[in-house]
Design a protein around this motif. Structure first.
Motif, PDB file in Angstrom:
ATOM      1  N   ILE A  20       0.930  -1.090   0.085  1.00 11.85           N
ATOM      2  CA  ILE A  20      -0.079  -0.013  -0.054  1.00 11.85           C
ATOM      3  C   ILE A  20       0.855   1.194   0.179  1.00 11.85           C
ATOM      4  O   ILE A  20       0.768   2.328  -0.843  1.00 11.85           O
ATOM      5  N   GLU A  21       1.718   1.183   0.739  1.00  7.64           N
ATOM      6  CA  GLU A  21       2.930   2.428   0.963  1.00  7.64           C
ATOM      7  C   GLU A  21       3.558   2.675  -0.411  1.00  7.64           C
ATOM      8  O   GLU A  21       3.849   3.648  -0.869  1.00  7.64           O
ATOM      9  N   ALA A  22       3.759   1.646  -1.299  1.00  5.43           N
ATOM     10  CA  ALA A  22       4.440   1.713  -2.418  1.00  5.43           C
ATOM     11  C   ALA A  22       3.645   2.038  -3.452  1.00  5.43           C
ATOM     12  O   ALA A  22       4.022   2.516  -4.488  1.00  5.43           O
ATOM     13  N   MET A  23       2.403   1.726  -3.576  1.00  2.00           N
ATOM     14  CA  MET A  23       1.347   1.855  -4.576  1.00  2.00           C
ATOM     15  C   MET A  23       0.575   3.012  -4.703  1.00  2.00           C
ATOM     16  O   MET A  23      -0.175   3.661  -5.473  1.00  2.00           O
ATOM     17  N   ARG A  24       0.332   3.709  -3.226  1.00  5.04           N
ATOM     18  CA  ARG A  24      -0.619   4.641  -3.057  1.00  5.04           C
ATOM     19  C   ARG A  24      -0.369   5.929  -3.949  1.00  5.04           C
ATOM     20  O   ARG A  24       0.898   6.100  -4.264  1.00  5.04           O
ATOM     21  N   GLY A  25      -1.331   6.609  -4.381  1.00  2.67           N
ATOM     22  CA  GLY A  25      -1.060   7.598  -5.088  1.00  2.67           C
ATOM     23  C   GLY A  25      -0.574   7.335  -6.517  1.00  2.67           C
ATOM     24  O   GLY A  25      -0.500   8.621  -7.355  1.00  2.67           O
ATOM     25  N   ARG A  26      -0.305   6.159  -7.114  1.00  4.09           N
ATOM     26  CA  ARG A  26      -0.001   5.805  -8.471  1.00  4.09           C
ATOM     27  C   ARG A  26      -1.146   5.783  -9.253  1.00  4.09           C
ATOM     28  O   ARG A  26      -1.900   5.012  -9.056  1.00  4.09           O
ATOM     29  N   ASP A  27      -1.361   6.578 -10.337  1.00  2.20           N
ATOM     30  CA  ASP A  27      -2.417   6.451 -11.122  1.00  2.20           C
ATOM     31  C   ASP A  27      -2.888   5.270 -11.872  1.00  2.20           C
ATOM     32  O   ASP A  27      -3.893   5.181 -12.015  1.00  2.20           O
ATOM     33  N   ALA A  28      -1.637   4.527 -12.362  1.00  7.41           N
ATOM     34  CA  ALA A  28      -1.641   3.477 -13.057  1.00  7.41           C
ATOM     35  C   ALA A  28      -2.304   2.260 -12.440  1.00  7.41           C
ATOM     36  O   ALA A  28      -2.858   1.240 -12.996  1.00  7.41           O
ATOM     37  N   VAL A  29      -2.485   2.242 -11.073  1.00  4.99           N
ATOM     38  CA  VAL A  29      -2.841   1.019 -10.248  1.00  4.99           C
ATOM     39  C   VAL A  29      -3.770   1.232  -9.237  1.00  4.99           C
ATOM     40  O   VAL A  29      -3.995   2.231  -8.694  1.00  4.99           O
ATOM     41  N   SER A  30      -4.757   0.323  -9.105  1.00  5.50           N
ATOM     42  CA  SER A  30      -5.652   0.456  -7.838  1.00  5.50           C
ATOM     43  C   SER A  30      -5.195  -0.961  -7.064  1.00  5.50           C
ATOM     44  O   SER A  30      -4.984  -1.982  -7.832  1.00  5.50           O
ATOM     45  N   THR A  31      -5.341  -0.800  -5.735  1.00  5.74           N
ATOM     46  CA  THR A  31      -4.672  -1.906  -4.857  1.00  5.74           C
ATOM     47  C   THR A  31      -5.535  -2.394  -3.896  1.00  5.74           C
ATOM     48  O   THR A  31      -6.428  -1.728  -3.514  1.00  5.74           O
ATOM     49  N   PHE A  32      -6.048  -3.690  -3.887  1.00  6.17           N
ATOM     50  CA  PHE A  32      -6.687  -4.720  -2.906  1.00  6.17           C
ATOM     51  C   PHE A  32      -5.815  -5.601  -2.203  1.00  6.17           C
ATOM     52  O   PHE A  32      -5.104  -6.251  -2.700  1.00  6.17           O
ATOM     53  N   ILE A  33      -5.955  -5.373  -1.012  1.00  7.37           N
ATOM     54  CA  ILE A  33      -5.004  -6.253  -0.189  1.00  7.37           C
ATOM     55  C   ILE A  33      -5.859  -7.001   0.916  1.00  7.37           C
ATOM     56  O   ILE A  33      -6.736  -6.414   1.556  1.00  7.37           O
ATOM     57  N   MET A  34      -5.877  -8.263   0.942  1.00  8.07           N
ATOM     58  CA  MET A  34      -6.436  -9.164   1.846  1.00  8.07           C
ATOM     59  C   MET A  34      -5.717  -9.512   3.035  1.00  8.07           C
ATOM     60  O   MET A  34      -4.529 -10.132   2.593  1.00  8.07           O
ATOM     61  N   HIS A  35      -6.190  -9.509   4.250  1.00  6.02           N
ATOM     62  CA  HIS A  35      -5.571 -10.059   5.319  1.00  6.02           C
ATOM     63  C   HIS A  35      -6.393 -10.840   6.235  1.00  6.02           C
ATOM     64  O   HIS A  35      -7.522 -10.864   6.112  1.00  6.02           O
ATOM     65  N   PRO A  36      -5.845 -11.970   6.856  1.00  6.96           N
ATOM     66  CA  PRO A  36      -6.541 -12.956   7.681  1.00  6.96           C
ATOM     67  C   PRO A  36      -7.227 -12.061   8.809  1.00  6.96           C
ATOM     68  O   PRO A  36      -6.591 -11.408   9.817  1.00  6.96           O
ATOM     69  N   ARG A  37      -8.401 -11.998   8.938  1.00  5.76           N
ATOM     70  CA  ARG A  37      -9.101 -11.033  10.120  1.00  5.76           C
ATOM     71  C   ARG A  37      -8.721 -11.417  11.514  1.00  5.76           C
ATOM     72  O   ARG A  37      -8.730 -12.891  11.898  1.00  5.76           O
ATOM     73  N   GLY A  38      -8.151 -10.421  12.211  1.00  2.00           N
ATOM     74  CA  GLY A  38      -7.817 -10.887  13.538  1.00  2.00           C
ATOM     75  C   GLY A  38      -6.504 -11.692  13.793  1.00  2.00           C
ATOM     76  O   GLY A  38      -5.934 -12.086  14.864  1.00  2.00           O
ATOM     77  N   ARG A  39      -5.745 -11.856  12.847  1.00  8.94           N
ATOM     78  CA  ARG A  39      -4.428 -12.542  12.721  1.00  8.94           C
ATOM     79  C   ARG A  39      -3.254 -11.817  12.308  1.00  8.94           C
ATOM     80  O   ARG A  39      -2.386 -12.548  12.237  1.00  8.94           O
ATOM     81  N   VAL A  40      -3.461 -10.412  12.334  1.00 11.90           N
ATOM     82  CA  VAL A  40      -2.329  -9.639  12.242  1.00 11.90           C
ATOM     83  C   VAL A  40      -2.162  -8.920  13.231  1.00 11.90           C
ATOM     84  O   VAL A  40      -3.278  -8.595  13.977  1.00 11.90           O
ATOM     85  N   SER A  41      -1.026  -8.080  13.804  1.00 17.53           N
ATOM     86  CA  SER A  41      -0.844  -7.284  14.801  1.00 17.53           C
ATOM     87  C   SER A  41      -1.578  -5.913  14.619  1.00 17.53           C
ATOM     88  O   SER A  41      -1.834  -5.719  13.280  1.00 17.53           O
TER      89      SER A  41
END
Ligand SMILES: *Cc1c(COP(=O)(O)O)cnc(C)c1O
Length: 466
Positions: A151-172
């Motif tokens: 997300i940090e690397a892709m945000r604000g770049r016009d050529a991409v939209s970014t979807f990220i899946m994380h396992p609910r409740g299993r990340v800090s």
């Protein structure tokens, strides 16, 4: 340089770097690898000593990219990628004892090693997509750190939209908030009701749905993307050079989940870095250690630990190693992978296993040992390790090596990404660096979806906005 799939049929088409970058996963379900390994002589390696990190990066990755991107553009992309790191050396070394060093890979914008590859990937995607007049939908699965870095690397770049899946409740909380507090119309977070392997399975299913893939212009940022592995080879060289390579033998101990990072070490070795041993460190989710012991690769259920980014049972990049160790036998890889999907596991051929054992060792670190090492390192060296790094240190200590071999442990995350676990184990609270002030108060943006490919596919089709 041309790229082939680990599952290529005879006469299968080879891709150039840009195509492999944008495709991520091969259409046959395999992973891309270069047709051959570029190599550096000891003289070539000596000549790299003292280069700033971004310039070293250009030297190491250029042979993998060939004519696909010109030197000036590539140099620019590399310089921008590493300009935002908070340490001048980008990946500094810290010494733990006479022969053991920590390679600090957590000085990037999201405090984990994923930034090293992702920052470069962001620039590469941007350049190649603009040059081709294309847009792309990036979908990623994260066990905690890939998501924030992407997300940090892709945000604000016009050529991409970014979807990220994380396992609910299993990340800090810190990991989740680095993703969900980003307020950008091109970034969407999805919490999946499942574990990381479920997220990764959904991702693979989306890539294997060729209609969907073409409709949204699907691209991947997981370590199945070759460019990530390529970018990670650079810090193996940086560390080796700093410790006297090519005239000093090295062993790297790598906290491992999806096998991307340690495979980058293998690539550095193929390219000429004198690596004596590649040591895999796992937590109690020890599929790789079991495979090395028995030759049988059989995922079991995932157990949550204090090192969530390694709570993985399906180690995708291991396929790249099997391809290599089998003498690049794509038919063997296809057979094993169909065994995995049809009967839930496979057994390596004796020769393939022997080849892997000749270069890799593996050690499992249980939770009491993680705590013991964090306490001990704080008392002896006044350094606070994160739990992932502790598994790497355990692996380094468990391995028998000649005395002149430098042991380098990859410190993959900053302890402040896991403040509760680290404080509980060490009694010391690891503070977040000042640029994260307010992180724990900002509003979060994410949706919760079931562990179901169709639900994720419909959500992406509705929200992609391209
Ligand atoms: C991703 C990650 C790992 C595992 O890396 P792989 O390339 O998946 O083997 C280890 N430690 C941390 C902190 C991570 O984020």
């Amino acid at each position: 340089m041309k790229y082939i799939s680990t599952r290529a049929e005879p006469g299968g088409k080879a891709l150039d770097f840009n195509e492999a970058l944008l495709a991520g996963l091969a259409r046959d379900g395999g992973l891309f690898l270069p047709m051959e390994w570029p190599t550096f002589t000891p003289n070539d390696i000596n000549a790299m000593r003292g280069l700033p990190y971004a310039e070293l990066c250009l030297k190491i990755i250029k042979p993998f990219i060939g004519e696909a991107i010109d030197d000036e553009t590539l140099g620019d992309i590399a310089a921008k990628a590493y300009a935002g790191f908070s340490h001048k050396a980008v990946t500094p070394l810290a010494q733990l004892d006479e022969r053991t060093f920590l390679l600090e890979l957590f000085h990037g914008p999201t405090l984990a090693f994923k930034d090293l590859a992702m920052q470069l990937l962001g620039g590469l995607f941007d350049h190649v997509l603009k040059a081709q007049g294309r847009k792309m939908t990036i979908v990623g699965a994260t066990s905690g750190d890939t998501g924030g870095a992407a997300i940090e690397a892709m945000r604000g770049r016009d050529a991409v939209s970014t979807f990220i899946m994380h396992p609910r409740g299993r990340v800090s909380d810190v990991q989740r908030r680095m993703m969900t507090t980003v307020d950008d119309p091109g970034v969407k977070n999805i919490a999946i009701e499942g574990n990381f392997d479920d997220c990764q399975n959904i991702l693979k299913a989306l890539f294997n749905d060729h209609g969907f893939r073409d409709e949204v212009g699907l691209g991947g940022v997981n370590s199945i993307n070759w460019a990530r592995v390529m970018a990670q080879t650079v810090y193996y060289f940086a560390a080796g050079l700093a410790l006297g390579a090519p005239n000093r033998r090295l062993a790297f101990a790598v906290p491992t989940g999806n096998f991307g990072d340690v495979f980058a070490g293998y690539v550095a070795k193929r390219m000429g870095l004198p690596i004596e041993r590649l040591i895999i460190g796992t937590n109690t989710n020890d599929i790789l250690v079991r495979t090395l012991e028995t030759g049988e690769y059989r995922p079991t259920s995932v157990v949550p630990t204090t090192s969530p980014s390694m709570d993985i049972q399906v180690s995708s990049n291991f396929e790249r190693l099997i391809f290599e160790a089998s003498g690049r036998d794509a038919a063997e890889v296809r057979g094993l992978m169909s065994g995995l999907s049809q009967s839930g596991g496979f057994t390596l051929k004796d020769e393939t296993l022997a080849k892997i054992r000749s270069e890799f060792s593996g050690h499992r670190c249980d939770e009491p040992r993680v705590e013991g090492l964090i306490r001990e390192t704080l008392a002896e060296s006044n350094m606070l390790l994160d739990p992932h790094t502790a598994t790497g240190l355990h692996a380094a200590r468990a391995e028998t090596l000649d005395a002149d071999v430098a042991r380098i442990v990859l410190a993959t995350a900053h302890p402040a990404k896991f403040p509760d676990a680290v404080e509980k184990m060490s009694g010391r609270h690891p503070a977040l660096p000042p640029q994260f002030d307010g992180l724990l108060e900002r509003p979060e943006h994410f949706v919760v979806l079931p562990n179901d490919v169709d639900a994720v596919r419909s959500y992406i089709l509705n929200e992609k906005g391209l």
